[in-house]
Design an enzyme around this catalytic site. Structure first.
Site, mmCIF file in Angstrom:
data_model
loop_
_atom_site.group_PDB
_atom_site.id
_atom_site.type_symbol
_atom_site.label_atom_id
_atom_site.label_comp_id
_atom_site.label_asym_id
_atom_site.label_seq_id
_atom_site.Cartn_x
_atom_site.Cartn_y
_atom_site.Cartn_z
ATOM 1 N N LYS A 42 1.863 4.604 -1.020
ATOM 2 C CA LYS A 42 1.256 5.788 -1.660
ATOM 3 C C LYS A 42 1.519 6.979 -0.757
ATOM 4 O O LYS A 42 1.823 6.794 0.429
ATOM 5 C CB LYS A 42 -0.255 5.582 -1.871
ATOM 6 N N ASP A 65 1.763 2.785 8.302
ATOM 7 C CA ASP A 65 0.517 2.070 8.003
ATOM 8 C C ASP A 65 0.726 0.757 7.258
ATOM 9 O O ASP A 65 0.547 0.668 6.043
ATOM 10 C CB ASP A 65 -0.429 2.969 7.198
ATOM 11 N N ASP A 103 0.834 -1.210 0.000
ATOM 12 C CA ASP A 103 0.000 0.000 0.000
ATOM 13 C C ASP A 103 0.861 1.250 0.000
ATOM 14 O O ASP A 103 0.597 2.214 0.734
ATOM 15 C CB ASP A 103 -0.947 -0.016 1.214
ATOM 16 N N ASN A 124 0.438 7.204 2.913
ATOM 17 C CA ASN A 124 1.021 6.320 3.942
ATOM 18 C C ASN A 124 2.463 6.672 4.252
ATOM 19 O O ASN A 124 3.152 5.888 4.907
ATOM 20 C CB ASN A 124 0.944 4.856 3.475
ATOM 21 N N THR A 145 -7.575 4.488 -3.271
ATOM 22 C CA THR A 145 -7.164 4.730 -4.640
ATOM 23 C C THR A 145 -6.699 3.442 -5.314
ATOM 24 O O THR A 145 -6.084 2.591 -4.701
ATOM 25 C CB THR A 145 -6.017 5.754 -4.709
HETATM 26 C C1 LIG Z 1 -0.460 12.144 11.215
HETATM 27 N N1 LIG Z 1 0.826 12.065 11.897
HETATM 28 N N2 LIG Z 1 1.611 13.143 12.105
HETATM 29 C C2 LIG Z 1 2.715 12.769 12.743
HETATM 30 C C3 LIG Z 1 2.652 11.386 12.942
HETATM 31 N N3 LIG Z 1 3.521 10.515 13.507
HETATM 32 C C4 LIG Z 1 3.159 9.218 13.527
HETATM 33 N N4 LIG Z 1 1.985 8.731 13.015
HETATM 34 C C5 LIG Z 1 1.125 9.584 12.472
HETATM 35 N N5 LIG Z 1 -0.044 9.099 11.972
HETATM 36 C C6 LIG Z 1 -0.367 7.681 12.035
HETATM 37 C C7 LIG Z 1 0.303 6.951 10.873
HETATM 38 C C8 LIG Z 1 0.048 5.486 10.979
HETATM 39 C C9 LIG Z 1 0.991 4.509 11.122
HETATM 40 N N6 LIG Z 1 0.489 3.267 11.176
HETATM 41 C C10 LIG Z 1 -0.821 3.224 11.078
HETATM 42 N N7 LIG Z 1 -1.506 2.030 11.081
HETATM 43 C C11 LIG Z 1 -2.852 1.992 10.860
HETATM 44 O O1 LIG Z 1 -3.523 2.979 10.715
HETATM 45 N N8 LIG Z 1 -3.333 0.716 10.822
HETATM 46 C C12 LIG Z 1 -4.638 0.425 10.515
HETATM 47 C C13 LIG Z 1 -5.693 1.271 10.824
HETATM 48 C C14 LIG Z 1 -6.969 0.852 10.469
HETATM 49 C C15 LIG Z 1 -7.217 -0.342 9.802
HETATM 50 C C16 LIG Z 1 -6.133 -1.124 9.501
HETATM 51 C C17 LIG Z 1 -6.346 -2.391 8.752
HETATM 52 F F1 LIG Z 1 -5.386 -3.242 9.047
HETATM 53 F F2 LIG Z 1 -7.494 -2.893 9.130
HETATM 54 F F3 LIG Z 1 -6.370 -2.148 7.450
HETATM 55 C C18 LIG Z 1 -4.858 -0.772 9.861
HETATM 56 S S1 LIG Z 1 -1.489 4.754 10.917
HETATM 57 C C19 LIG Z 1 1.440 10.957 12.410
#
Ligand SMILES: Cn1ncc2ncnc(NCCc3cnc(NC(=O)Nc4cccc(C(F)(F)F)c4)s3)c21
Length: 274
Positions: free
Chosen positions: A140, A156, A138, A143, A174
């Site tokens: 993009k 992510d 994924d 992420n 997308t």
């Molecule tokens: C905005 N921002 N600014 C600074 C900063 N520093 C760190 N992080 C930030 N933002 C968070 C970034 C992420 C990293 N890993 C994520 N992982 C996730 O969101 N996993 C996830 C969620 C829902 C559903 C599913 C699945 F599996 F079902 F598809 C998986 S989100 C920041």
């Protein structure tokens, strides 16, 4: 090294800071541990009800299992997680310069130098991930995050799998980054990340992905399957060469990531060693 047992964490151990953004499944907050040593983290909250409804609990489990074992300067750390009765909390490394896609939409597109440095860092991170048989799947702008020194951080891993993956990717968000083999529902390998790297290079420089057709997703599919790649005249010959070598229909023909890092367009912009 002795594995430090991952201790249990809970919400009351953190001072809540400002909201950093909201994702599809919950919000992200800047937080700080209450006791010494003070750690600054990004805490992503995910509502269990939404996770169950969308049947993605397996993916979350996989993300946590995969990302907790990753250690690379261009991969956002997932330190751990905890949950209360309603929510799951991901304890993430805080990326000091926030979301890359916000910079991309603010500037419209990036310079060649900035783009080349990001792509070099992406290739480095992907070599590491693929070395551990992890396919991100994924890649993009949405992420990607930026560390305090402007270094790129892949975040992510919600769609990452251990290679080879052939789970149908229930299409959401997308399609622009999907390679032909996924558009055609075929088996796919880590080469899907090679394709996405080519799409990312194009989007960094032009401001939109190469096969985009805002009017019809079907047309985007068709353009991807045909590799209907058009370069604006503004593009320099060496970056066109790199993109064309990544956006190959045959996964096996895509340029190896080690070769990406040696490509003239990347080497040209590599920061000089002091
Ligand atoms: C905005 N921002 N600014 C600074 C900063 N520093 C760190 N992080 C930030 N933002 C968070 C970034 C992420 C990293 N890993 C994520 N992982 C996730 O969101 N996993 C996830 C969620 C829902 C559903 C599913 C699945 F599996 F079902 F598809 C998986 S989100 C920041």
């Amino acid at each position: 090294s002795r594995k430090s047992p991952t201790r249990e964490w809970s919400l009351h151990e953190f001072d809540m800071g400002r909201p950093l953004g909201k994702g599809k499944f919950g919000r992200v907050y800047m937080v700080r541990t209450k006791c010494e040593p003070r750690y600054i983290l990004a805490l992503k909250t995910l509502y269990k009800s939404e996770i169950v409804q969308s049947k993605v609990e397996k993916q979350i489990r996989r993300e946590i299992e995969i990302q907790q074992n990753l250690r690379h300067p261009n991969v956002l750390r997932l330190y751990g997680y905890f949950h209360d009765e309603k929510r799951i909390f991901l304890m993430l490394e805080f990326a000091g310069k926030g979301e890359l896609y916000k910079q991309l939409s603010k500037y419209g597109c990036f310079t060649e130098k900035r783009s080349a440095r990001y792509i070099d860092q992406m290739a480095d991170a992907l070599i590491y991930l693929h070395g551990k048989h992890v396919i991100h799947r994924d890649i993009k702008p949405e992420n990607l995050l930026l560390g305090i020194n402007g270094e790129l951080k892949i975040g992510d891993f919600g769609w990452s799998v251990h290679a080879p993956g052939n789970r149908r990717k229930t299409l959401c968000g997308t399609l622009d980054y999907l390679p032909p083999e996924m558009v055609e529902g075929k088996e796919h390998s880590e080469k899907v990340d090679y394709w996405a790297l080519g799409v990312l290079t194009y989007e960094f420089l032009i401001g939109n992905p190469p096969f985009e057709d805002r009017s019809s997703t079907n047309n985007t599919y068709r353009r991807i399957a045909k590799v209907d790649l058009r370069f604006p005249s503004s593009m320099s010959p060496d970056v066109k060469d790199l993109i064309a070598k990544l956006l190959q229909y045959e996964p096996e023909k895509r340029l190896a990531l080690t070769e990406v890092r040696k490509h003239p367009w990347i080497v040209k912009y590599r920061p000089r060693k002091p």
